[in-house]
Design a protein around this motif. Structure first.
Motif, PDB file in Angstrom:
ATOM      1  N   ILE A 227      41.156  16.298  24.243  1.00 36.55           N
ATOM      2  CA  ILE A 227      40.134  17.540  23.639  1.00 36.55           C
ATOM      3  C   ILE A 227      38.707  17.183  23.835  1.00 36.55           C
ATOM      4  O   ILE A 227      37.866  17.756  24.359  1.00 36.55           O
ATOM      5  N   ASN A 228      38.291  15.738  23.580  1.00 40.77           N
ATOM      6  CA  ASN A 228      37.159  15.492  23.744  1.00 40.77           C
ATOM      7  C   ASN A 228      36.305  15.540  24.947  1.00 40.77           C
ATOM      8  O   ASN A 228      35.331  15.994  25.497  1.00 40.77           O
ATOM      9  N   HIS A 229      37.569  15.084  25.862  1.00 32.72           N
ATOM     10  CA  HIS A 229      36.850  14.924  27.527  1.00 32.72           C
ATOM     11  C   HIS A 229      37.124  16.435  28.161  1.00 32.72           C
ATOM     12  O   HIS A 229      36.142  16.729  29.216  1.00 32.72           O
ATOM     13  N   ALA A 230      37.773  17.277  27.538  1.00 35.95           N
ATOM     14  CA  ALA A 230      37.619  18.597  28.148  1.00 35.95           C
ATOM     15  C   ALA A 230      36.278  19.223  27.561  1.00 35.95           C
ATOM     16  O   ALA A 230      35.847  20.201  28.598  1.00 35.95           O
ATOM     17  N   LEU A 231      36.069  19.019  26.330  1.00 39.11           N
ATOM     18  CA  LEU A 231      34.793  19.705  25.975  1.00 39.11           C
ATOM     19  C   LEU A 231      33.541  19.182  26.511  1.00 39.11           C
ATOM     20  O   LEU A 231      32.565  20.058  26.940  1.00 39.11           O
ATOM     21  N   THR A 232      33.701  18.081  27.011  1.00 37.17           N
ATOM     22  CA  THR A 232      32.311  17.353  27.967  1.00 37.17           C
ATOM     23  C   THR A 232      32.540  17.591  29.286  1.00 37.17           C
ATOM     24  O   THR A 232      31.537  17.261  29.791  1.00 37.17           O
ATOM     25  N   ASN A 233      33.921  17.979  29.838  1.00 33.27           N
ATOM     26  CA  ASN A 233      33.889  18.027  31.195  1.00 33.27           C
ATOM     27  C   ASN A 233      33.266  19.667  31.757  1.00 33.27           C
ATOM     28  O   ASN A 233      32.600  19.567  32.469  1.00 33.27           O
ATOM     29  N   VAL A 234      33.899  20.643  30.881  1.00 30.34           N
ATOM     30  CA  VAL A 234      33.693  21.838  31.322  1.00 30.34           C
ATOM     31  C   VAL A 234      32.218  22.131  31.144  1.00 30.34           C
ATOM     32  O   VAL A 234      31.828  22.983  31.739  1.00 30.34           O
ATOM     33  N   SER A 235      31.581  21.431  30.199  1.00 27.04           N
ATOM     34  CA  SER A 235      30.056  21.546  30.061  1.00 27.04           C
ATOM     35  C   SER A 235      29.243  20.705  30.701  1.00 27.04           C
ATOM     36  O   SER A 235      28.095  20.563  30.845  1.00 27.04           O
ATOM     37  N   THR A 236      29.803  20.007  31.781  1.00 30.84           N
ATOM     38  CA  THR A 236      29.172  19.044  32.726  1.00 30.84           C
ATOM     39  C   THR A 236      28.389  17.979  31.984  1.00 30.84           C
ATOM     40  O   THR A 236      27.258  17.662  32.271  1.00 30.84           O
ATOM     41  N   GLY A 237      28.796  17.845  30.669  1.00 29.00           N
ATOM     42  CA  GLY A 237      28.173  16.842  29.722  1.00 29.00           C
ATOM     43  C   GLY A 237      28.361  15.189  30.190  1.00 29.00           C
ATOM     44  O   GLY A 237      27.266  14.440  30.311  1.00 29.00           O
TER      45      GLY A 237
END
Length: 501
Positions: A227-237
């Motif tokens: 969940i955490n990596h999906a949140l920060t990946n799709v946002s290019t964070g």
């Protein structure tokens, strides 16, 4: 006999604010309140993992933020039509306000020990830069890790766009806000009403996030990591949950992240249109240029690291690094700070490029790069044929002269700010210590302004920003916000015409 209306009870003891102040307070108050509500998933996460003290402090942070935001929105705010001038002022100030209140979960839980460091980490989150002060994220409470990821997910598409999509109170003046906040030359409308456009873009954003989380969970990530990596990946964070970023996970996970970075670097409006007509991807000149730049960069990197590892690993790491830098995601599977100087120069160059307009990526943006190249080619042709008429085109579309001039002005400001900030980073390092070398100063300025995250030298992908001077952290925080808002909304805050009656 005309009887004047009775004053609103909430304003009885308060002076009525000026029109511009009221509009700014109205929108920023609503955005700050929304930021406070977005802390609730982090509090719930702490409860799930029985971090009761952390959950209490995060909940208190949410209450404080919501109450102050409500006061600015409902008590001091005015809900009239926003002008373009007010839209730029609102957006420029809103991101500073979000970062200011976003520090509360870090400070109250003791996860970060001072305001400067907390502001830097929060700014890096909301701007999706991914530069961090945390040596080992896995040592943080689960609720704080979720808050770090949430800031990037909200900042990816833009909290103002989120507010336009779900809060009818911000429907008035929506175009003015979007013009100031959304990446790219102009807001890309999918429908006549911008609020409906924003809502559809968020549908795609949420769908991509959910799909990626499931795919990562199917690999060697647990549900929390996925969940955490999906949140920060799709946002290019680029914020992660482990000290090794993505390098510690399986090749399958790394390929999922590669595909997701490419999707996040592509226009979400194009994704929405391509749901019905996939051929729209290849008919987009900007998409073809973006794909070509990523592929060319990956091939050059592959040539530079040839023989250092098995070929499949080299191919994966080369494509991963090219996408992570171009899109500004900032994940790392290889220490590009240890590569040969030629490849490090390439990495710094890729930091400036960015993804497509309408994506969550940072940088100058592929669309502007294409226009600059086309305009420069036309200027060279005019030198040979002074009487000739040359039209600047991007793909099959003619680019209006005012847009060409706007792109050229943007590029000029971008490079001027980059060079000035590079000088200041070196100066601040020598003044306040520790001293910063030229490679670190150049790459840190480029990384912050383009919302990348890791830099080179002392701030490479295996290191963090903890040892940067306090003044350097404030400068980099300013660069992150300026880069995320594509300069003008922030620069206009320092001009007299913006505030003149």
């Amino acid at each position: 006999m005309n009887v004047p209306p009775e004053p609103s009870p909430t304003r009885f003891f308060l002076p009525r604010p000026s029109r511009m102040f009221g509009h700014i307070s109205y929108v920023i108050g609503a955005v700050v309140a929304a930021a406070g509500l977005s802390m609730l998933p982090a509090a719930v996460t702490s409860c799930i993992y029985r971090e009761w003290e952390t959950a209490g402090w995060i909940l208190l942070s949410a209450v404080i933020t919501v109450l102050i935001g409500w006061f600015g929105w409902r008590v001091m705010g005015r809900s009239d039509t926003l002008t373009t001038r007010e839209g730029f002022a609102t957006v420029g100030l809103a991101w500073f306000a979000m970062a200011f209140f976003g520090v509360l979960p870090y400070l109250l839980t003791g996860s970060i020990d001072n305001f400067t460091n907390a502001f830097f980490e929060t700014t890096s989150g909301f701007t999706t830069t991914g530069a961090t002060l945390v040596p080992d994220p896995s040592e943080l409470p689960k609720g704080i890790l979720m808050w770090r990821s949430t800031t990037q997910w909200i900042g990816g598409m833009g909290v103002i766009i989120l507010s336009l999509a779900i809060l009818p109170l911000l429907g008035v003046g929506g175009v003015q806000l979007a013009r100031a906040e959304s990446p790219g030359p102009e807001p890309d409308r999918l429908t006549p009403r911008f609020r409906e456009t924003a809502r559809r873009l968020w549908y795609v954003y949420v769908l991509v996030t959910l799909v990626e989380a499931l795919l990562l969970w199917a690999g060697d990530m647990n549900l929390f990591q996925a969940i955490n990596h999906a949140l920060t990946n799709v946002s290019t964070g680029g914020f992660g949950t482990e000290a090794t970023s993505i390098a510690g996970f399986s090749p399958y996970v790394q390929w999922v992240v590669i595909v997701s970075m490419f999707i996040a670097g592509t226009s979400f409006a194009l994704h929405f249109r391509a749901l019905r007509d996939p051929g729209r991807y290849w008919r987009s000149a900007e998409f073809r240029l973006f794909s070509g730049v990523v592929l060319a960069a990956a091939i050059i990197i592959l040539g530079g690291v040839w023989g250092e590892a098995p070929l499949p690993d080299n191919i994966r790491n080369s494509l991963f690094t090219a996408l992570a830098i171009v899109t500004g995601t900032g994940y790392a599977t290889a220490d590009f700070g240890a590569w040969v100087p030629a490849l490090q120069i390439l990495v710094v160059g890729l930091m400036f490029i960015g993804g497509m307009a309408g994506s969550t990526a940072g940088g100058i943006k592929i669309y502007r790069i294409g226009i600059l190249v086309k305009a420069a080619s036309a200027d060279l042709s005019r030198l040979i044929h002074p009487r000739g008429v040359f039209i600047t085109r991007f793909g099959r579309d003619r680019v209006p002269d005012p847009l060409v001039e706007s792109v050229q002005s943007f590029f000029l400001f971008y490079m001027f700010i980059f060079m000035t900030s590079t000088f200041l980073m070196g100066f601040l390092g020598s003044t306040f210590g520790p001293e910063m070398d030229i490679v670190t100063a150049v790459s840190a300025s480029a990384s912050a302004l383009s919302n990348i995250g890791p830099a080179l030298g002392e701030l490479g992908p295996t290191r963090n920003y903890l040892d940067v001077t306090w003044a350097g952290k404030w400068l980099l925080s300013f660069l992150m916000i300026a880069g995320r808002l594509e300069l003008f909304p922030v620069l206009l805050l320092f001009t007299r015409p913006l505030w003149r009656r």
